[in-house]
Design an enzyme around this catalytic site. Structure first.
Site, PDB file in Angstrom:
ATOM      1  N   ASP A  98      -3.029  -5.260   9.965  1.00  0.00           N
ATOM      2  CA  ASP A  98      -2.772  -5.975  11.220  1.00  0.00           C
ATOM      3  C   ASP A  98      -4.047  -6.615  11.767  1.00  0.00           C
ATOM      4  OD1 ASP A  98      -1.414  -7.020  13.309  1.00  0.00           O
ATOM      5  OD2 ASP A  98      -1.202  -5.158  14.434  1.00  0.00           O
TER       6      ASP A  98
ATOM      7  N   ILE B 287       0.864  -1.183   0.000  1.00  0.00           N
ATOM      8  CA  ILE B 287       0.000   0.000   0.000  1.00  0.00           C
ATOM      9  C   ILE B 287       0.897   1.227   0.000  1.00  0.00           C
ATOM     10  CG2 ILE B 287      -1.883   1.215   1.149  1.00  0.00           C
ATOM     11  CD1 ILE B 287      -2.629  -1.543   0.122  1.00  0.00           C
TER      12      ILE B 287
ATOM     13  N   ASP C  21      -7.544  -4.504  17.860  1.00  0.00           N
ATOM     14  CA  ASP C  21      -6.438  -3.573  18.120  1.00  0.00           C
ATOM     15  C   ASP C  21      -6.527  -2.398  17.143  1.00  0.00           C
ATOM     16  OD1 ASP C  21      -4.155  -2.548  19.314  1.00  0.00           O
ATOM     17  OD2 ASP C  21      -2.796  -3.637  17.995  1.00  0.00           O
TER      18      ASP C  21
ATOM     19  N   ASN D  75      -2.898   1.232  13.263  1.00  0.00           N
ATOM     20  CA  ASN D  75      -3.206   0.091  12.405  1.00  0.00           C
ATOM     21  C   ASN D  75      -4.153   0.470  11.270  1.00  0.00           C
ATOM     22  OD1 ASN D  75      -1.617  -1.733  13.825  1.00  0.00           O
ATOM     23  ND2 ASN D  75      -3.239  -2.121  15.320  1.00  0.00           N
TER      24      ASN D  75
END
Length: 252
Positions: free
Chosen positions: A100, A39, A83, A88
């Site tokens: 993640d 990305i 999370d 993230n």
């Protein structure tokens, strides 16, 4: 263990992409190595949301994008990220990308709703620190888990929420906490709560000759069998008032 972790991340990435959520595309899994789509552009990785330089208008737009993503993740993918924070989430070409997801859990995980609550707290905290009016944590949590909101009504729902946020301004609810909410997920948990209520109720009752059985306790409301300290018992009501003022009735 690392091999299992990589396999879990690939499965979760495939589930996320299948529902249209932006995330890296997994390309190859070999033992403990997971190769996925890059990305970024020109060899430069997309910045994390924490490091992205965004205007206030763009931050408002990304806030509603991430809450919609959280709902899709829960309702369609049947996952809780676990999370989710500005660390993230990647920002690339005007959109957010979720990364993640190796620690993401299914909805039947014992701590899934607790993890979702933490995700709501982290997301709201980041945008609040940037000066963006946000939903309360309770409102965000309910929006994610509410199955009564149809997919075609999500945009209208969020538009009403945005108007409400702008009307309230910076004033947030003082009791904006989910904890210590009881998050019931299984029938066994409900049964255990019922047993605890009966145990506590029996401990609070005065010592009398007759104690009703548990099945009779279930047939009446909680307040019906938790007797107040100052409330006279049936035996005491039946007794004539023989005691004088010097000998007050021992209600305790």
């Amino acid at each position: 263990m690392v091999k299992t972790w990589a396999e879990k991340e690939m499965r979760n990435l495939l589930r996320v992409r299948a529902e249209g959520i932006r995330c890296p595309k997994p390309l190859l899994l070999r033992l403990h190595v997971l190769v996925m789509e890059f990305i970024g552009k020109g060899g430069w990785a997309a910045p994390r949301l924490k490091d992205a330089a965004l205007s206030d208008d763009k931050l408002r737009e990304t806030y509603f994008e991430i809450v919609t993503t959280m709902r899709t993740l829960y309702q369609k993918c049947k996952l809780v990220h676990g999370d989710l924070s500005e660390y993230n989430i990647l920002y690339f070409e005007g959109h957010l990308y979720i990364i993640d997801v190796s620690q993401s859990v299914d909805l039947d995980h014992p701590s899934a709703l607790d993890f979702l609550k933490e995700d709501c707290l982290h997301v709201n905290d980041f945008f609040e620190k940037r000066g963006i009016p946000v939903m309360t944590v309770t409102e965000l949590f309910n929006f994610v888990v509410d199955q009564n909101i149809a997919d075609e009504d999500v945009d209208d729902y969020l538009e009403k929420v945005q108007q409400k946020i702008l009307e309230n301004g910076d004033t947030a609810a003082d009791d904006d906490e989910i904890a210590p909410t009881v998050l019931v997920q299984t029938l066994d948990y409900v049964k255990q709560c019922e047993a605890d209520i009966v145990s506590m109720s029996m401990m609070q009752r005065p010592s009398v000759g007759y104690e009703p059985t548990a099945d009779k306790l279930y047939d009446q409301p909680l307040l019906g069998f938790v007797r107040a300290k100052n409330e006279p018992t049936e035996n005491q009501e039946a007794q004539p008032a023989q005691k004088t003022r010097e000998e007050p009735l021992d209600l305790q």
